[in-house]
Design a protein around this motif. Sequence first.
Motif, short mmCIF file in Angstrom:
data_model
loop_
_atom_site.label_atom_id
_atom_site.label_comp_id
_atom_site.label_asym_id
_atom_site.label_seq_id
_atom_site.Cartn_x
_atom_site.Cartn_y
_atom_site.Cartn_z
N GLU A 199 0.82 -1.22 0.00
CA GLU A 199 0.00 0.00 0.00
C GLU A 199 0.85 1.26 0.00
O GLU A 199 0.49 2.27 0.58
CB GLU A 199 -0.95 0.01 1.20
N ASP A 203 -1.98 7.35 -4.44
CA ASP A 203 -3.41 7.24 -4.21
C ASP A 203 -4.16 7.25 -5.54
O ASP A 203 -3.87 8.05 -6.43
CB ASP A 203 -3.91 8.39 -3.33
N SER A 205 -8.16 7.40 -6.72
CA SER A 205 -9.54 7.60 -6.27
C SER A 205 -9.64 7.57 -4.75
O SER A 205 -10.57 7.01 -4.16
CB SER A 205 -10.46 6.53 -6.88
N LYS A 207 -7.74 6.04 -2.64
CA LYS A 207 -7.26 4.82 -1.99
C LYS A 207 -5.81 4.56 -2.38
O LYS A 207 -5.43 4.77 -3.53
CB LYS A 207 -8.12 3.63 -2.41
N SER A 209 -2.65 2.71 -3.68
CA SER A 209 -2.35 1.56 -4.53
C SER A 209 -1.08 0.89 -4.02
O SER A 209 -0.44 1.37 -3.08
CB SER A 209 -2.17 2.01 -5.98
#
Length: 383
Positions: A199, A203, A205, A207, A209
């Motif tokens: 993670e 980001d 949207s 969230k 990646s």
Amino acid sequence: MGARKEPTFMEQSPLLPLREELAQVAPYGAPQLEVAARLNVNENPYPPSPEMIADITRAVSQVAAGLNRYPDRDFTALRAALAGYVLRESGLDFPVEQIWAANGSNEVMVQLLGAYAGPGRTVLGTEYSYSMYPEYVRGAHSTYVTVPRQSDWNLDVDALLQGLRDFRPSVLLLANPNNPTGTACREAELVQILQQARETGPDISGKPSCTVVVVDEAYGEFRDPGKPSALALLEKYPHLAVSRTMSKSFGMAGLRLGYLVAAKAMITDIMRVRLPYHLSALTQAAAIAALGHAEEQLCQLAELRQRRDTLAAWLEDKGYTVPRSQANFVLFGPFPDRHQVFSDLLDRGVLVREVGPEGFLRVSIGTAAEDQAFRQAFEEVTG
């Protein structure tokens, strides 16, 4: 006096609209010189066997009759042959859908960055690594940042993990074994990196990646027996991509065939950016024929590893620092003036490479005769 002749269109030398960031960039490339011992670009010193040459000639001749047609765009036969080779070399079985190939691992990297890098994104690497990485990233209009290695040029895992957190790169480029140091990281270290990278990407949207972790195993087959490939981690970590090449261990640098093993979703993403018909029918045919001789090619590696270790020990006995190499070259130094040593060796017909940490040189493992030529020249140069 006659009338002044107006310049023709071709004589006017119009200003070409070169991208501004390329104005000071010199074309990449190691010196190509015809010398007795060319030990600067990590080639396999052994040419293809007569049997391999015959098979390649036959395969290319058969394909030539259909060169008026486009080649297989998805080169499924070649991908199947590569899957068979990977199974033979690593013991790991991958379906064709997880195999990709391109014109050298250079194009594999360009395609990966075409899919996952781009303007406004960052690509992470380490210092003293493959000198083409910044070139790839620049071509993708991305920012390249590096983290330091340890003083012995092994991977500094803590620094790399912090870099993932700080820079949130879309891609991590990790040569393993590393070029030009020859050092390799442990599987446990790769696992740490892959877990962190789940993670740490940009980001999307709102969230986070993942960071796509590209483990570049251009020299993977030269690692000591018992040291696992990153291929063993692919099933558990779908954001991992393992890049390889037929240039080095397979002795096919002139073929220009690199390949990638990755999750099916990643291969699909690469296909979004690849150029159509990027692998010629001749390349596909020659590569498939060459892969039929994998056994004889892999049998050469034990000898090259042994002579690599012998040469490293010889240089260490002379008082030089030599990182533990898992590739087909050794880095050695330091020298107060490495360019002078490089030039003196070249005067004696031995071409090595000025690359990596300041004061160090890199020499490829050649034939036994080429290795001896290097030793003799080096003793003359250094006294």
